[in-house]
Design an enzyme around this catalytic site. Structure first.
Site, PDB file in Angstrom:
ATOM      1  N   ASP A 145     -17.557   6.893  -1.221  1.00 49.38           N
ATOM      2  CA  ASP A 145     -16.237   6.918  -0.478  1.00 49.38           C
ATOM      3  C   ASP A 145     -15.897   8.283   0.209  1.00 49.38           C
ATOM      4  O   ASP A 145     -16.699   9.056   0.021  1.00 49.38           O
ATOM      5  CB  ASP A 145     -15.208   6.490  -1.448  1.00 49.38           C
ATOM      6  CG  ASP A 145     -13.823   6.323  -0.824  1.00 49.38           C
ATOM      7  OD1 ASP A 145     -13.652   6.184   0.645  1.00 49.38           O
ATOM      8  OD2 ASP A 145     -12.666   6.322  -1.746  1.00 49.38           O
TER       9      ASP A 145
ATOM     10  N   GLN B 203     -10.249  -3.533  -3.778  1.00 52.67           N
ATOM     11  CA  GLN B 203     -11.452  -2.972  -3.249  1.00 52.67           C
ATOM     12  C   GLN B 203     -12.514  -3.303  -4.441  1.00 52.67           C
ATOM     13  O   GLN B 203     -13.569  -3.913  -3.917  1.00 52.67           O
ATOM     14  CB  GLN B 203     -11.340  -1.521  -2.980  1.00 52.67           C
ATOM     15  CG  GLN B 203     -12.639  -1.004  -2.511  1.00 52.67           C
ATOM     16  CD  GLN B 203     -13.040  -1.667  -1.160  1.00 52.67           C
ATOM     17  OE1 GLN B 203     -12.429  -1.676  -0.320  1.00 52.67           O
ATOM     18  NE2 GLN B 203     -14.298  -2.257  -1.145  1.00 52.67           N
TER      19      GLN B 203
ATOM     20  N   ARG C 277       0.815  -1.100  -0.076  1.00 52.41           N
ATOM     21  CA  ARG C 277      -0.064   0.056   0.032  1.00 52.41           C
ATOM     22  C   ARG C 277       0.917   1.167  -0.001  1.00 52.41           C
ATOM     23  O   ARG C 277       1.695   1.336   0.899  1.00 52.41           O
ATOM     24  CB  ARG C 277      -0.843  -0.025   1.243  1.00 52.41           C
ATOM     25  CG  ARG C 277      -1.685   1.277   1.366  1.00 52.41           C
ATOM     26  CD  ARG C 277      -2.832   1.153   2.582  1.00 52.41           C
ATOM     27  NE  ARG C 277      -3.848   0.495   2.068  1.00 52.41           N
ATOM     28  CZ  ARG C 277      -5.214   0.447   2.236  1.00 52.41           C
ATOM     29  NH1 ARG C 277      -5.284   1.160   3.585  1.00 52.41           N
ATOM     30  NH2 ARG C 277      -6.038  -0.202   1.813  1.00 52.41           N
TER      31      ARG C 277
ATOM     32  N   HIS D  46      -7.249   1.071  -6.493  1.00 52.12           N
ATOM     33  CA  HIS D  46      -7.374   0.018  -5.253  1.00 52.12           C
ATOM     34  C   HIS D  46      -8.320  -1.201  -5.702  1.00 52.12           C
ATOM     35  O   HIS D  46      -9.395  -1.244  -5.420  1.00 52.12           O
ATOM     36  CB  HIS D  46      -8.485   0.759  -4.317  1.00 52.12           C
ATOM     37  CG  HIS D  46      -8.431   0.197  -2.872  1.00 52.12           C
ATOM     38  ND1 HIS D  46      -7.581  -1.163  -2.493  1.00 52.12           N
ATOM     39  CD2 HIS D  46      -9.006   0.359  -1.729  1.00 52.12           C
ATOM     40  CE1 HIS D  46      -7.637  -1.401  -1.463  1.00 52.12           C
ATOM     41  NE2 HIS D  46      -8.724  -0.517  -0.628  1.00 52.12           N
TER      42      HIS D  46
ATOM     43  N   CYS E  41     -16.656   1.475   0.279  1.00 52.38           N
ATOM     44  CA  CYS E  41     -15.445   0.664   0.753  1.00 52.38           C
ATOM     45  C   CYS E  41     -15.108   0.709   2.409  1.00 52.38           C
ATOM     46  O   CYS E  41     -14.323  -0.133   2.736  1.00 52.38           O
ATOM     47  CB  CYS E  41     -14.487   1.378  -0.206  1.00 52.38           C
ATOM     48  SG  CYS E  41     -13.946   2.866   0.295  1.00 52.38           S
TER      49      CYS E  41
ATOM     50  N   ARG F  22     -13.928  -8.569   1.084  1.00 55.41           N
ATOM     51  CA  ARG F  22     -12.394  -8.387   0.981  1.00 55.41           C
ATOM     52  C   ARG F  22     -11.584  -9.576   1.090  1.00 55.41           C
ATOM     53  O   ARG F  22     -10.541  -9.741   0.389  1.00 55.41           O
ATOM     54  CB  ARG F  22     -12.005  -7.287   1.801  1.00 55.41           C
ATOM     55  CG  ARG F  22     -12.630  -5.646   1.525  1.00 55.41           C
ATOM     56  CD  ARG F  22     -12.077  -5.365   0.387  1.00 55.41           C
ATOM     57  NE  ARG F  22     -10.589  -5.248   0.182  1.00 55.41           N
ATOM     58  CZ  ARG F  22      -9.618  -4.439   0.570  1.00 55.41           C
ATOM     59  NH1 ARG F  22     -10.332  -3.217   0.953  1.00 55.41           N
ATOM     60  NH2 ARG F  22      -8.568  -4.629   0.403  1.00 55.41           N
TER      61      ARG F  22
HETATM   62  N1   CP Z   1     -11.396  -0.449   2.249  1.00 57.21           N
HETATM   63  C1   CP Z   1     -10.236  -0.525   2.506  1.00 57.21           C
HETATM   64  O1   CP Z   1      -9.077  -0.774   1.900  1.00 57.21           O
HETATM   65  O2   CP Z   1     -10.070  -0.392   4.077  1.00 57.21           O
HETATM   66  P1   CP Z   1      -8.700  -0.113   4.698  1.00 57.21           P
HETATM   67  O3   CP Z   1      -8.171   1.226   4.447  1.00 57.21           O
HETATM   68  O4   CP Z   1      -9.049  -0.366   6.240  1.00 57.21           O
HETATM   69  O5   CP Z   1      -7.646  -1.228   4.386  1.00 57.21           O
HETATM   70  N1  NVA Z   2      -9.948   6.756  -0.983  1.00 57.66           N
HETATM   71  C1  NVA Z   2      -9.657   6.186   0.336  1.00 57.66           C
HETATM   72  C2  NVA Z   2     -10.133   4.730   0.478  1.00 57.66           C
HETATM   73  C3  NVA Z   2      -9.513   4.248   1.451  1.00 57.66           C
HETATM   74  C4  NVA Z   2      -9.802   2.702   1.653  1.00 57.66           C
HETATM   75  C5  NVA Z   2      -8.462   6.528   0.603  1.00 57.66           C
HETATM   76  O1  NVA Z   2      -7.405   6.372  -0.265  1.00 57.66           O
HETATM   77  O2  NVA Z   2      -7.952   7.035   1.825  1.00 57.66           O
END
Ligand code: CP
Ligand code: NVA
Length: 287
Positions: free
Chosen positions: A204, A124, A94, A121, A243, A271
């Protein structure tokens, strides 16, 4: 084979991962092997779903916080991935900057898996489309309205996945927040128009991780795109998706996320199933 973006999977790859995600037994393709999970940003769902998916496939997950490998700080992205690939069957990350994933994938002898970047993502989107499939029967023809920040990672991957599987996605966002980088998606500034006839309404957060400096401007611009009971009343057959994590009272009201049409916990559970499907696919399993 890497998994950095949904579009690169093609229709066949995406369908294969979704089928693997629902398979009752994928065996132990990771037996005796590790999966590196590098996080430059916080996570609840992604870390836990990935760790459990690795365990279910017989492998051992190693959670790595940002300061431990210091991606691009202590060592270059290339040196980090070449090191981790000595020990692990898959290197998942990530990252703040999607280009770090591309640099890793360019030199890695092992699959690299995107666990969220500023661009996309994909894990997701896999869970999102599995949820659509389970609730509606088929993804093709599903009408999905995405409201809010269209120019974000979750929306971009959802759009790529929707295009591959024939879902009809409409993105509603204000000027400056439209989805970019994906052609063929219907876009509008009008939230009411977007949810007309929708099977699913998706939103989101307005302020993604790393955007805290823009919080005030984003909240002001995106306020008209809140998913509330009045908006959901315009599409009586629609289920609500998110999400997570959610900022209740901002992009969605408590009443909607807690309401009978909310499918966010099924999405969260999915997930783990789709992480398992994606990992098995990266290890060579085919549906
Ligand atoms: N939806 C998602 O990716 O959640 P987290 O940021 O908690 O991993
Ligand atoms: N758009 C959000 C998604 C989190 C899962 C972010 O990047 O923070």
């Amino acid at each position: 084979m890497h998994l950095l973006d949904v579009a690169a999977l093609g229709r066949e790859g995406l369908e294969a991962i979704l089928a693997l995600s629902e398979a009752p037994d994928l065996g132990r393709p990771l037996a005796g092997q590790g999966v590196a999970l590098v996080f430059q940003k916080p996570s609840a769902r992604t870390r836990n779903s990935m760790e459990m998916a690795v365990v279910q496939l017989g492998g051992h997950p190693v959670y790595i916080q940002k300061d431990e490998v210091g991606l691009g700080v202590r060592e270059s992205a290339e040196d980090v991935v070449r090191t981790l690939a000595c020990y692990h069957a898959v290197v998942a990350a990530r990252v703040k900057d999607h280009r770090d994933l591309e640099r890793m994938a360019a030199v890695s002898p092992r699959p690299v898996l995107n666990m969220l970047s500023d661009r996309s993502h994909p894990l997701q989107a896999l869970a999102d489309l599995l949820t659509v499939k389970q609730l509606r029967g088929t993804v093709a023809g599903a009408r999905i309205a995405y409201l809010g920040d269209g120019d974000n990672n979750v929306c971009r991957s959802l759009a790529e996945a929707s295009l591959l599987l024939g879902a009809e996605l409409t993105v509603a966002s204000p000027q400056g927040y439209a989805l970019t980088g994906v052609d063929g998606v219907r876009q509008t500034a009008d939230p009411a128009e977007a949810v007309e006839g929708a099977d699913f309404v998706y939103t989101d957060v307005w302020v993604s991780m790393g955007q805290d400096g823009e919080a005030e401007a984003r909240t002001a611009a995106l306020a008209p795109y809140q998913v509330d009971a009045a908006l959901m009343a315009r599409c009586p057959g629609a289920r609500f998706l998110h999400c997570l994590p959610a900022r209740r009272g901002e992009e969605v009201t408590d009443a909607v996320i807690e309401g009978p049409r909310s499918a966010v916990w099924r999405q969260a559970e999915n997930r783990m199933h789709t992480a398992r499907g994606a990992l098995a696919w990266l290890m060579g399993a085919r549906a």
